[in-house]
Design an enzyme around this catalytic site. Structure first.
Site, mmCIF file in Angstrom:
data_model
loop_
_atom_site.group_PDB
_atom_site.id
_atom_site.type_symbol
_atom_site.label_atom_id
_atom_site.label_comp_id
_atom_site.label_asym_id
_atom_site.label_seq_id
_atom_site.Cartn_x
_atom_site.Cartn_y
_atom_site.Cartn_z
ATOM 1 N N CYS A 174 0.799 -1.223 0.000
ATOM 2 C CA CYS A 174 0.000 0.000 0.000
ATOM 3 C C CYS A 174 0.833 1.275 0.000
ATOM 4 O O CYS A 174 0.281 2.374 -0.052
ATOM 5 C CB CYS A 174 -0.947 -0.015 1.196
ATOM 6 S SG CYS A 174 -1.925 -1.528 1.261
ATOM 7 N N HIS B 111 -2.631 8.011 5.919
ATOM 8 C CA HIS B 111 -2.870 6.708 5.303
ATOM 9 C C HIS B 111 -4.120 6.063 5.883
ATOM 10 O O HIS B 111 -4.823 5.324 5.181
ATOM 11 C CB HIS B 111 -1.667 5.792 5.540
ATOM 12 C CG HIS B 111 -1.863 4.419 5.012
ATOM 13 N ND1 HIS B 111 -1.749 4.121 3.675
ATOM 14 C CD2 HIS B 111 -2.186 3.249 5.629
ATOM 15 C CE1 HIS B 111 -1.980 2.830 3.484
ATOM 16 N NE2 HIS B 111 -2.262 2.278 4.659
ATOM 17 N N GLU C 256 -0.470 5.141 13.348
ATOM 18 C CA GLU C 256 -0.145 6.335 12.554
ATOM 19 C C GLU C 256 -0.332 7.600 13.379
ATOM 20 O O GLU C 256 0.443 8.561 13.253
ATOM 21 C CB GLU C 256 -1.006 6.383 11.297
ATOM 22 C CG GLU C 256 -0.613 7.521 10.357
ATOM 23 C CD GLU C 256 -1.367 7.519 9.046
ATOM 24 O OE1 GLU C 256 -1.020 8.332 8.167
ATOM 25 O OE2 GLU C 256 -2.303 6.700 8.886
ATOM 26 N N LYS D 82 -10.079 7.574 2.882
ATOM 27 C CA LYS D 82 -10.486 6.183 2.661
ATOM 28 C C LYS D 82 -11.904 5.893 3.152
ATOM 29 O O LYS D 82 -12.481 4.868 2.791
ATOM 30 C CB LYS D 82 -9.474 5.235 3.305
ATOM 31 C CG LYS D 82 -8.126 5.210 2.591
ATOM 32 C CD LYS D 82 -7.205 4.160 3.188
ATOM 33 C CE LYS D 82 -5.873 4.071 2.451
ATOM 34 N NZ LYS D 82 -4.972 5.193 2.773
ATOM 35 N N HIS E 53 -9.959 1.504 0.420
ATOM 36 C CA HIS E 53 -8.500 1.402 0.353
ATOM 37 C C HIS E 53 -8.109 0.857 -1.025
ATOM 38 O O HIS E 53 -8.344 -0.317 -1.327
ATOM 39 C CB HIS E 53 -8.005 0.483 1.461
ATOM 40 C CG HIS E 53 -6.523 0.500 1.655
ATOM 41 N ND1 HIS E 53 -5.653 1.169 0.805
ATOM 42 C CD2 HIS E 53 -5.732 -0.086 2.602
ATOM 43 C CE1 HIS E 53 -4.410 0.997 1.227
ATOM 44 N NE2 HIS E 53 -4.441 0.251 2.309
ATOM 45 N N PHE F 257 1.752 -3.288 4.035
ATOM 46 C CA PHE F 257 2.141 -4.587 4.554
ATOM 47 C C PHE F 257 3.616 -4.841 4.266
ATOM 48 O O PHE F 257 4.143 -4.432 3.230
ATOM 49 C CB PHE F 257 1.317 -5.696 3.888
ATOM 50 C CG PHE F 257 -0.065 -5.886 4.461
ATOM 51 C CD1 PHE F 257 -0.567 -5.053 5.455
ATOM 52 C CD2 PHE F 257 -0.877 -6.915 4.002
ATOM 53 C CE1 PHE F 257 -1.827 -5.234 5.980
ATOM 54 C CE2 PHE F 257 -2.154 -7.108 4.524
ATOM 55 C CZ PHE F 257 -2.633 -6.276 5.508
#
Length: 431
Positions: free
Chosen positions: A178, A318, A329, A351, A356, A415
């Site tokens: 991502c 994000h 985050e 998002k 996403h 990831f």
């Protein structure tokens, strides 16, 4: 580091890391779950709309997750000939469409020096639909149609953008989950700073709303299971968030060396002034809860840009609506900025509206950041209902906010522990 001597008339600006070629954004193109182009997507985004709805791409009976954010308005035949489209997976079709839109928006002519124009187009999964088709064909007949092999290769979005636009410069295809498309933009930024190109088409594409991909993420318990309320399922920072919602789409930014852009009187959205990266080295799918490595990427982008946290007016987070991800985050921003500056800086995650978009997310969000800076209007974090004490920043809940945005960051984390942060600044007349 070896530095190119400036030509006569070039600006004397030199970044803290020793680069003297400045990079600006002159074009934006996108297909998102909110619309078939960036402007229509932007209107729905700042209007607080959600793209969440039942999946139409495949039969969902028996699946634990039956909804997503599909790019339902995308019409690939507008952008490529039908006989060519048959050779491309949907993720590559989306990329070519976004690149064509960005090319038009930038009004850039590739033909005079195609070797000075390159591309870096990322993905997380590549052609998963074509890969699944390969497996079905092999199981049923023992044979595979040859076009399916190249269709699922992750580099083919970049390859087809290069072929369709006639680019002959540097060509990259990051595949770092991502964070991939933010890294693609960073790769193009460095290519121009290092004088390997004057113009780069950079971003990402994803078409992962397929049976295998949705089932796989559902098996990991990464996806929201609000099948009865898909429009409100993606809820970044909300205390009742229960996972992300799959999205799809593509976004491409045209990056250009400043004097090259000025020479042709290009319209400039903003200057890309910093790029930071780090790795968690922690877990294959979970971020470091303390946000330590993500904070390093934020600080690296600020250092590259020669900026302090107090200079930042807005952060596009994000935050994907996962329990640990959004909280870590938040901690990362506090670590990087210091708590006082972190609490004083508005942030939001788009998002909730787009879902996403995985490997395209960083580019879609960078494109939204460009329009936020252009319009001095920060997009909202929708579906925010119940505050979470672990996510206690100013997250611009539910309604867009008029905000003077001179400097903005865009965070992308993936990831495997991939972290990437982009720093943008408005280009002022006296710069």
């Amino acid at each position: 580091m070896r530095r190119r001597l400036p030509f006569a008339g070039e600006p004397s600006f030199c970044s803290p890391l020793g680069f003297d070629r400045r990079v600006v954004v002159t074009g934006v193109g996108a297909v998102t779950p909110l619309g078939a182009d960036m402007e229509s997507s932007w209107r729905r985004l700042v209007g607080g709309e959600s793209a969440g709805g039942p999946i139409t791409a495949f039969p969902t009976a028996g699946h634990p997750v039956q909804f997503a954010c599909e790019a339902s308005e995308f019409q690939p035949e507008r952008w490529m000939e039908r006989r060519t489209l048959r050779r491309l997976d949907r993720f590559a079709q989306l990329a070519v469409a976004a690149a064509r839109m960005a090319e038009t928006d930038a009004a850039v002519d590739v033909a005079p020096e195609p070797w000075r124009v390159g591309a870096s187009v990322a993905t997380a999964q590549g052609g998963v639909a074509s890969l699944a088709a390969c497996c079905r064909e092999l199981a049923s007949s023992g044979r595979i149609h040859p076009t399916l092999v190249t269709a699922f290769m992750p580099n083919m979005a970049a390859g087809w953008v290069s072929i369709e636009l006639g680019l002959r410069g540097p060509l990259g295809a990051p595949c770092s989950a991502c964070a991939a498309s933010a890294m693609a933009i960073g790769e193009g930024y460095d290519a121009i700073r290092l004088d390997r190109a004057d113009v780069m088409f950079c971003g990402g594409s994803e078409a992962g709303i397929t049976e295998v991909a949705v089932a796989g993420f559902a098996a990991m318990r990464a996806l929201s299971r609000r099948n009865d309320d898909p429009a409100r399922a993606s809820r970044p920072f909300d205390a009742d968030r229960d996972g992300f919602v799959m999205g799809e789409g593509a976004a491409i930014l045209v990056l250009e060396e400043l004097e090259h852009a000025r020479a042709r009187s290009a319209t400039i959205y903003a200057e890309l002034v910093g790029y930071g990266m780090s790795s968690d080295g922690f877990h294959v799918s979970e971020p470091d809860p303390a946000g330590t490595s993500q904070a390093r990427a934020i600080r690296a982008a600020l250092h590259d840009a020669g900026l302090e946290p107090a200079h930042v007016d807005y952060v596009n987070m994000h935050a994907s609506s996962t329990g640990l991800g959004d909280a870590s985050e938040t901690q990362a921003v506090k670590r990087a900025f210091g708590e006082e500056a972190a609490y004083a800086t508005p942030v939001s995650s788009i998002k909730g509206s787009t879902g996403h978009c995985l490997g395209a997310a960083g580019a879609v969000e960078a494109a939204a950041t460009m329009l936020a800076m252009r319009d001095n209007l920060a997009p909202p974090t929708i579906n925010y209902e119940t505050p979470d004490p672990q996510c206690d920043l100013d997250c611009i809940p539910n309604h867009a906010r008029e905000l003077s945005i001179d400097v903005a960051l865009s965070n992308s984390f993936g990831f495997g522990g991939h972290n990437a942060v982009l720093a943008f600044r408005k280009l002022h007349d006296d710069a």
